[in-house]
Design a protein around this motif. Structure first.
Motif, PDB file in Angstrom:
ATOM      1  N   ASP A 150       0.664  -1.265   0.002  1.00 49.16           N
ATOM      2  CA  ASP A 150       0.090  -0.369  -0.243  1.00 49.16           C
ATOM      3  C   ASP A 150       0.795   0.972  -0.071  1.00 49.16           C
ATOM      4  N   SER A 151       1.797   1.475   0.337  1.00 43.58           N
ATOM      5  CA  SER A 151       3.097   2.474   0.342  1.00 43.58           C
ATOM      6  C   SER A 151       3.995   2.550  -0.876  1.00 43.58           C
ATOM      7  N   LEU A 152       3.499   1.878  -1.946  1.00 46.58           N
ATOM      8  CA  LEU A 152       3.704   2.630  -3.507  1.00 46.58           C
ATOM      9  C   LEU A 152       2.703   2.825  -3.908  1.00 46.58           C
ATOM     10  N   GLU A 153       1.395   2.854  -3.379  1.00 47.40           N
ATOM     11  CA  GLU A 153       0.256   3.623  -4.283  1.00 47.40           C
ATOM     12  C   GLU A 153       0.898   5.397  -4.185  1.00 47.40           C
ATOM     13  N   GLY A 154       0.853   5.317  -5.579  1.00 49.83           N
ATOM     14  CA  GLY A 154       0.859   6.891  -5.623  1.00 49.83           C
ATOM     15  C   GLY A 154       1.349   7.613  -6.638  1.00 49.83           C
ATOM     16  N   VAL A 155       1.832   9.073  -7.203  1.00 51.09           N
ATOM     17  CA  VAL A 155       2.454   9.343  -8.101  1.00 51.09           C
ATOM     18  C   VAL A 155       4.158   9.082  -7.415  1.00 51.09           C
ATOM     19  N   TRP A 156       5.078   8.738  -8.717  1.00 56.55           N
ATOM     20  CA  TRP A 156       6.246   9.095  -8.501  1.00 56.55           C
ATOM     21  C   TRP A 156       7.009   9.539  -9.171  1.00 56.55           C
ATOM     22  N   ILE A 157       8.029  10.456  -9.190  1.00 56.83           N
ATOM     23  CA  ILE A 157       8.754  11.718  -9.471  1.00 56.83           C
ATOM     24  C   ILE A 157      10.054  10.975 -10.031  1.00 56.83           C
ATOM     25  N   LEU A 158      10.689  10.425 -11.678  1.00 59.61           N
ATOM     26  CA  LEU A 158      12.201  10.084 -11.730  1.00 59.61           C
ATOM     27  C   LEU A 158      12.923  10.848 -11.282  1.00 59.61           C
ATOM     28  N   VAL A 196       1.119   3.358 -14.809  1.00 63.39           N
ATOM     29  CA  VAL A 196       1.014   4.347 -16.031  1.00 63.39           C
ATOM     30  C   VAL A 196       2.763   4.910 -15.998  1.00 63.39           C
ATOM     31  N   ASN A 197       2.819   5.464 -17.299  1.00 64.92           N
ATOM     32  CA  ASN A 197       4.155   6.107 -17.131  1.00 64.92           C
ATOM     33  C   ASN A 197       3.725   6.804 -18.118  1.00 64.92           C
ATOM     34  N   GLN A 198       4.615   7.690 -17.541  1.00 59.27           N
ATOM     35  CA  GLN A 198       4.162   9.640 -18.811  1.00 59.27           C
ATOM     36  C   GLN A 198       5.573  10.333 -18.838  1.00 59.27           C
ATOM     37  N   VAL A 199       5.230  10.940 -19.636  1.00 57.74           N
ATOM     38  CA  VAL A 199       5.780  12.434 -19.887  1.00 57.74           C
ATOM     39  C   VAL A 199       5.251  13.719 -20.740  1.00 57.74           C
ATOM     40  N   ASN A 200       5.624  14.606 -20.236  1.00 65.44           N
ATOM     41  CA  ASN A 200       5.143  15.956 -20.879  1.00 65.44           C
ATOM     42  C   ASN A 200       6.594  16.737 -21.217  1.00 65.44           C
ATOM     43  N   LEU A 201       5.931  17.120 -22.853  1.00 67.27           N
ATOM     44  CA  LEU A 201       6.604  17.592 -23.154  1.00 67.27           C
ATOM     45  C   LEU A 201       6.244  19.107 -23.747  1.00 67.27           C
ATOM     46  N   GLY A 202       5.802  19.685 -22.652  1.00 69.79           N
ATOM     47  CA  GLY A 202       5.836  20.898 -22.695  1.00 69.79           C
ATOM     48  C   GLY A 202       3.904  20.635 -22.713  1.00 69.79           C
ATOM     49  N   SER A 203       3.243  21.113 -23.281  1.00 74.57           N
ATOM     50  CA  SER A 203       2.033  20.210 -23.494  1.00 74.57           C
ATOM     51  C   SER A 203       1.309  19.267 -24.175  1.00 74.57           C
ATOM     52  N   ALA A 215      -0.626  -4.338 -13.381  1.00 78.01           N
ATOM     53  CA  ALA A 215       1.025  -4.433 -13.050  1.00 78.01           C
ATOM     54  C   ALA A 215       0.749  -5.793 -11.907  1.00 78.01           C
ATOM     55  N   GLN A 216       1.295  -6.070 -11.427  1.00 75.56           N
ATOM     56  CA  GLN A 216       1.869  -7.044 -10.495  1.00 75.56           C
ATOM     57  C   GLN A 216       2.162  -7.365  -9.331  1.00 75.56           C
ATOM     58  N   LEU A 262       5.652   7.670 -13.394  1.00 78.72           N
ATOM     59  CA  LEU A 262       4.934   6.694 -13.152  1.00 78.72           C
ATOM     60  C   LEU A 262       4.327   6.594 -11.635  1.00 78.72           C
ATOM     61  N   GLN A 263       3.470   6.684 -12.128  1.00 81.04           N
ATOM     62  CA  GLN A 263       2.029   5.826 -11.191  1.00 81.04           C
ATOM     63  C   GLN A 263       1.141   4.751 -10.934  1.00 81.04           C
ATOM     64  N   LEU A 264       1.151   4.397  -9.705  1.00 85.36           N
ATOM     65  CA  LEU A 264       0.959   2.788  -9.210  1.00 85.36           C
ATOM     66  C   LEU A 264      -0.899   3.128  -8.152  1.00 85.36           C
ATOM     67  N   GLU A 265      -1.443   2.583  -8.826  1.00 77.49           N
ATOM     68  CA  GLU A 265      -3.064   2.273  -7.706  1.00 77.49           C
ATOM     69  C   GLU A 265      -3.246   0.851  -7.954  1.00 77.49           C
ATOM     70  N   GLN A 266      -3.566   0.603  -6.989  1.00 78.45           N
ATOM     71  CA  GLN A 266      -4.102  -0.684  -6.467  1.00 78.45           C
ATOM     72  C   GLN A 266      -6.040  -0.358  -6.151  1.00 78.45           C
ATOM     73  N   SER A 267      -6.844  -1.644  -6.381  1.00 84.16           N
ATOM     74  CA  SER A 267      -8.084  -1.825  -6.627  1.00 84.16           C
ATOM     75  C   SER A 267      -8.164  -3.503  -5.785  1.00 84.16           C
ATOM     76  N   ASP A 268      -8.762  -3.286  -4.960  1.00 84.67           N
ATOM     77  CA  ASP A 268      -8.862  -4.789  -4.828  1.00 84.67           C
ATOM     78  C   ASP A 268      -7.743  -5.579  -4.564  1.00 84.67           C
ATOM     79  N   GLU A 269      -7.019  -7.171  -5.537  1.00 83.17           N
ATOM     80  CA  GLU A 269      -5.687  -6.788  -5.977  1.00 83.17           C
ATOM     81  C   GLU A 269      -4.830  -6.861  -6.895  1.00 83.17           C
TER      82      GLU A 269
END
Length: 159
Positions: free
Chosen positions: A24-32, A70-77, A86-87, A58-65
Motif C-alpha cells: 500500500d505504500s507504493l500507491e501514488g505518483v513517483w517522479i523519476l 501509468v508511465n508518462q512524460v510531458n513535452l510541454g503541452s 501490474a502485479q 510512474l503512477q501506481l494504483e491498487q484496487s482490490d488485488e
C-alpha cells in the motif's frame, strides 16, 4: 537522497531478506530523479536532467488485488502516456507490468489512443523493488534492462 552505492548495498540485503516495502505504500505518483547503469555508474551526461525536465513519472494504483500502472512524460503541452496492469510478486517484491495502451494528448485533448500488444511471458517488463525511504518519500528499483532508478514521491500526491 540515496547514492548508487547505497542502493547496491540495499539491493544485496533485499535479495536475502526482502525489501520490507508494504504494497500500500507504493500507491501514488513517483517522479523519476536519477538513473544509473547496471553497476551503479552515472548515465550519459544530460540523461537525468532531460528525464526530469520531461516530468517522467510512474503512477501506481491498487484496487482490490489488481494494480494499474501509468508511465508518462510531458513535452510541454503534449503528453505521452502508457497505461496497463501490474502485479506484485514475492518479498522483494517484483513489480511486473504490461502496458495495454498508449495515449498522446495536446493541451488536454486526445490526439491518439492505441492498444499495445502484450509481450511474450519471457519479455514482460518489471521493476525489482529495492528500498523505500522510511518516510515513503523515495523509492529505488532495478529494471528489466538492469538499470537502477530512484523516484521521489510527487509532493502534490502526499498520503
Amino acid at each position: 537522497m540515496i547514492t548508487s552505492s547505497e542502493i547496491l548495498q540495499r539491493e544485496r540485503q533485499a535479495r536475502l531478506l526482502g525489501s520490507g516495502i508494504a504494497p500500500d505504500s507504493l500507491e501514488g505518483v513517483w517522479i523519476l530523479q536519477n538513473t544509473w547503469s547496471k553497476h551503479g555508474k552515472r548515465p550519459t551526461p544530460g540523461t537525468d536532467p532531460l528525464l526530469r525536465s520531461l516530468g517522467a513519472r510512474l503512477q501506481l494504483e491498487q484496487s482490490d488485488e489488481k494494480w494499474t500502472i501509468v508511465n508518462q512524460v510531458n513535452l510541454g503541452s503534449p503528453r505521452l502516456r502508457f497505461q496497463g496492469a501490474a502485479q506484485l510478486k514475492g518479498s522483494r517484491p517484483l513489480l511486473t507490468f504490461g502496458f495495454c495502451s498508449v495515449d498522446i494528448s495536446l493541451a488536454g485533448r486526445a490526439l491518439l489512443h492505441r492498444s499495445i500488444p502484450q509481450p511474450s511471458p519471457q519479455r514482460i517488463p518489471f521493476f525489482a523493488l529495492i528500498a523505500m525511504a522510511p518516510d515513503g518519500q523515495w523509492l529505488t528499483a532495478r529494471g528489466r534492462g538492469g538499470g537502477l532508478a530512484l523516484w521521489q514521491r510527487d509532493a502534490s500526491d502526499q498520503p
